[in-house]
Write a protein that holds these residues in place. Structure first.
Motif, short mmCIF file in Angstrom:
data_model
loop_
_atom_site.label_atom_id
_atom_site.label_comp_id
_atom_site.label_asym_id
_atom_site.label_seq_id
_atom_site.Cartn_x
_atom_site.Cartn_y
_atom_site.Cartn_z
N SER A 145 -44.07 22.01 24.47
CA SER A 145 -43.68 23.17 23.66
C SER A 145 -44.86 23.58 22.78
CB SER A 145 -42.49 22.80 22.77
OG SER A 145 -42.26 23.82 21.82
N PRO A 146 -45.00 24.88 22.51
CA PRO A 146 -46.03 25.29 21.55
C PRO A 146 -45.64 24.94 20.11
CG PRO A 146 -44.79 27.21 22.32
CD PRO A 146 -44.31 26.03 23.12
N ASN A 147 -44.35 24.71 19.88
CA ASN A 147 -43.85 24.40 18.54
C ASN A 147 -43.35 22.97 18.47
OD1 ASN A 147 -44.31 27.04 17.90
ND2 ASN A 147 -42.17 27.67 18.13
N ILE A 148 -43.59 22.35 17.34
CA ILE A 148 -43.24 20.93 17.24
C ILE A 148 -41.75 20.69 17.43
CG2 ILE A 148 -43.10 20.99 14.68
CD1 ILE A 148 -44.27 18.07 14.86
N THR A 149 -40.91 21.58 16.91
CA THR A 149 -39.47 21.34 17.03
C THR A 149 -38.89 21.82 18.36
OG1 THR A 149 -39.09 23.40 15.85
CG2 THR A 149 -39.00 21.38 14.55
N GLY A 150 -39.74 22.42 19.19
CA GLY A 150 -39.28 22.87 20.50
C GLY A 150 -38.57 24.20 20.42
N PRO A 151 -37.69 24.53 21.36
CA PRO A 151 -37.25 23.65 22.44
C PRO A 151 -38.38 23.36 23.44
CG PRO A 151 -36.39 25.86 22.75
CD PRO A 151 -37.03 25.84 21.41
N TYR A 152 -38.41 22.12 23.90
CA TYR A 152 -39.42 21.67 24.85
C TYR A 152 -39.01 22.05 26.27
CZ TYR A 152 -41.88 19.06 21.25
OH TYR A 152 -42.60 18.73 20.13
C1 LIG Z 1 -42.43 28.99 18.00
O1 LIG Z 1 -42.29 29.34 16.64
C2 LIG Z 1 -42.59 30.69 16.37
C3 LIG Z 1 -42.57 30.89 14.88
O2 LIG Z 1 -41.42 30.31 14.31
C4 LIG Z 1 -41.60 31.60 17.09
O3 LIG Z 1 -41.92 32.94 16.87
C5 LIG Z 1 -41.67 31.30 18.57
O4 LIG Z 1 -40.68 32.02 19.26
C6 LIG Z 1 -41.47 29.82 18.87
N1 LIG Z 1 -41.72 29.55 20.28
C7 LIG Z 1 -40.85 28.90 21.04
C8 LIG Z 1 -41.23 28.68 22.46
O5 LIG Z 1 -39.80 28.46 20.60
#
Ligand SMILES: *[C@@H]1O[C@H](CO)[C@@H](O)[C@H](O)[C@H]1NC(C)=O
Ligand SMILES: *[C@@H]1O[C@H](CO)[C@@H](O)[C@H](O)[C@H]1NC(C)=O
Ligand SMILES: *[C@@H]1O[C@H](CO)[C@@H](O)[C@H](O)[C@H]1NC(C)=O
Ligand SMILES: *[C@@H]1O[C@H](CO)[C@@H](O)[C@H](O)[C@H]1NC(C)=O
Ligand SMILES: *[C@@H]1O[C@H](CO)[C@@H](O)[C@H](O)[C@H]1NC(C)=O
Length: 398
Positions: A145-152
Motif C-alpha cells: 500500500s502507498p499508505n501505512i494504514t492501507g488498505p493493502y
Molecule cells: C492514501 O492516503 C491519501 C491521503 O489520506 C488518500 O488520498 C489516498 O486515497 C490513500 N490511498 C489509498 C490507496 O488508500
C-alpha cells in the motif's frame, strides 16, 4: 474487600497489589496492564494478535490478526491501530481483508502480520504467514500500500527460496536499511531449523539465508538491534500453550550467535506469553525496548487472547537479557522512561482458606474460598492487580 471467588480448579500462587493511583480520566489509558483486555479509543477490545509494530511520523502503528468468536483460527482480516503514546490506540480499520476464493480467503490462515516501509518503491509492504486450514502449505505472503494504514493490496504468496516457512517475524535493520524474514522451516524430518533471510531491495521477496539455527526447533521469532548487538527471541513449539521463550545474541547477523538463555523467570512460561514483536523506543533520555507477547487462549477462542508487554533489561557486553514483570506501568515515548506505580502486595498464602481449598508449600488448591483481610484502601478509586499462576503441580518459589 479482599474476598475472592471460589476456585474453578486447583490453583496457584496469588498476589494482590493495591496501588494508590486513581485514574483521573477513565477514557484515556495511563498504563500498560500486561495480560488485561486492552480497549481502543472507541471502547472496543483491541484485536491485533500475533502483531507487528512500526513507528512512522511520530505515531505508532500496530498490525495484528483480527479474531472473532466465529473465526476458529481462520482469516478474518488484519487490523491496524495507531497511537501517539503506545497506551491509547485508534482503530484505523482493516489493513488487509480476506478475498473469497483466493489463498487469502476466509477459509485460509493469514497470521503474524508485520509491516515495513521500502524507500526504493516508497511503498509499505505487509508480510504474513500464509497457509491452508491444516497448515500444510507453509508459505509467506505480501500485500502492499502507498499508505501505512492501507488498505493493502494483496500481491502474492510464495515459498521463500523454494523452502517452507512456519510462523513469521520481520526485522528491519534501520541502520543498514535492510530487512530480514525470520521463520522456522517447519516440522518435516529434514526441517526444524530457524532462519534469518535477507529480503531483496524492494522488500517483497527473500533473496538469501543469512543465518540458520540448525535443528533448534523454535518459533515466533522477533529481533532487535541495541546499537551494538542483535538479539533474537524465539519460543518453543507448544501450540497455544506458553513456554519459556529464549534469546540468542550476536554482533553480526551472520553470527556467531550466542548460546540460548531464558528471558523470564523459569516456571512462569514467560509470564504466560509467546513472543511476537519488540518495540524499540528511542527516547531523549534512554532507549527502551519492550518485549511484546501474546497471551493465547485456545485455538477455539483465540479472540479472548490478550497481550503481555514488558520492558527488557540487557547487557551488550554479555548478551544477557531478561524481561521484568510489572502489574502495570507507564511509558513516556518522548523520554523513553518507564514509570511503575508503587503499591502494597498481599500474599495469598497469608489469607484464610475455607471450604475444600487448602494450602500446601506454595500452592493453594481445591474448590473453596480465599479471604485476604485488612487490605488498606485510600477511599478513592484505585487499582487492584491480582496475579495468579497455575504451575501444574510444580512449585515455583521466590
Ligand atoms: C492514501 O492516503 C491519501 C491521503 O489520506 C488518500 O488520498 C489516498 O486515497 C490513500 N490511498 C489509498 C490507496 O488508500
Ligand atoms: C464471500 O463469501 C461469503 C460466504 O459465502 C459471502 O457471504 C460474501 O458475500 C462473499 N463476499 C464477497 C465480497 O463476495
Ligand atoms: C493443505 O495443503 C496440504 C499440502 O498440499 C494438503 O495435503 C492438505 O490437504 C491441505 N489442506 C486443506 C484443508 O486443503
Ligand atoms: C523481490 O522479490 C519479489 C518476489 O519474488 C519480486 O516480485 C520482486 O521483483 C523482487 N525485487 C527485486 C528488486 O528483485
Ligand atoms: C465448587 O463448589 C461449589 C459449591 O460450593 C459448586 O457449585 C461447584 O460446582 C464446585 N466446583 C467444582 C469444580 O467442583
Amino acid at each position: 474487600m479482599g474476598r475472592f471467588p471460589k476456585w474453578k480448579r486447583a490453583l496457584a500462587l496469588f498476589t494482590v497489589i493495591a496501588t494508590i493511583k486513581p485514574s483521573v480520566n477513565a477514557k484515556r489509558n495511563r498504563y500498560i496492564v500486561p495480560g488485561a483486555p486492552w480497549y481502543d479509543t472507541g471502547g472496543n477490545v483491541l484485536s491485533a494478535h500475533a502483531g507487528g509494530i512500526v513507528e512512522h511520523d511520530g505515531k505508532w502503528y500496530w498490525f495484528g490478526q483480527n479474531e472473532r468468536a466465529e473465526d476458529k483460527d481462520l482469516f478474518s482480516g488484519i487490523n491496524v491501530y495507531s497511537s501517539p503514546d503506545l497506551l491509547n490506540w485508534d482503530f484505523e480499520g482493516k489493513a488487509l481483508s480476506s478475498i473469497n476464493g483466493t489463498v487469502i480467503g476466509p477459509d485460509t490462515v493469514v497470521e503474524r502480520p508485520k509491516a515495513v516501509f521500502n524507500q526504493e518503491t516508497q511503498t509499505w509492504v505487509l508480510w504474513f504467514h500464509s497457509d491452508n486450514s491444516t497448515y500444510g502449505l507453509l508459505r509467506q505472503g505480501v500485500a502492499t500500500s502507498p499508505n501505512i494504514t492501507g488498505p493493502y493490496a494483496f500481491q502474492e504468496v510464495f515459498s521463500p527460496l523454494g523452502g517452507t516457512s512456519q510462523d513469521f517475524g520481520l526485522f528491519h535493520d534501520v541502520d543498514h536499511d535492510a530487512s530480514y524474514a525470520l521463520y522456522s522451516n517447519g516440522d518435516a524430518d529434514a526441517a526444524h531449523d530457524n532462519l534469518i533471510s535477507r529480503m531483496n531491495s524492494t522488500f517483497t521477496g527473500v533473496e538469501e539465508v543469512v543465518y540458520e539455527f540448525p535443528d533448534f526447533d523454535l518459533e515466533a521469532p522477533t529481533m532487535f538491534f541495541s546499537g551494538s548487538r542483535y538479539y533474537i527471541l524465539m519460543s518453543h513449539k507448544t501450540g497455544y500453550r506458553p513456554n519459556n521463550v529464549v534469546v540468542f545474541s550476536a554482533e553480526k547477523l551472520a553470527g556467531p550467535w550466542s548460546a540460548q538463555s531464558y528471558i523470564a523467570t523459569l516456571g512462569t512460561r514467560t509470564f504466560n506469553s509467546q513472543s511476537t514483536m519488540i518495540i524499540s523506543v528511542k527516547g531523549s533520555d534512554q532507549s527502551t525496548f519492550l518485549y511484546c507477547g501474546d497471551q493465547w487462549t485456545t485455538a477455539k477462542d483465540l479472540y479472548l487472547s490478550t497481550y503481555v508487554w514488558l520492558p527488557m533489561k540487557f547487557n551488550d557486553d554479555t548478551g544477557a537479557l531478561h524481561v521484568e514483570w510489572h502489574d502495570l506501568y507507564s511509558i513516556d515515548v518522548k523520554t523513553g522512561s518507564i514509570t511503575v506505580p508503587q503499591g502494597t502486595s498481599y500474599e495469598a498464602e497469608h489469607g484464610e482458606v475455607t471450604g475444600l481449598a487448602y494450602t500446601t508449600l506454595c500452592v493453594i488448591q481445591g474448590n473453596g474460598t480465599l479471604t485476604i483481610s485488612n487490605i488498606e484502601g485510600t477511599g478513592q478509586p484505585q487499582w487492584v492487580s491480582i496475579y495468579y499462576h497455575n504451575p501444574d503441580g510444580k512449585c515455583m518459589l521466590e
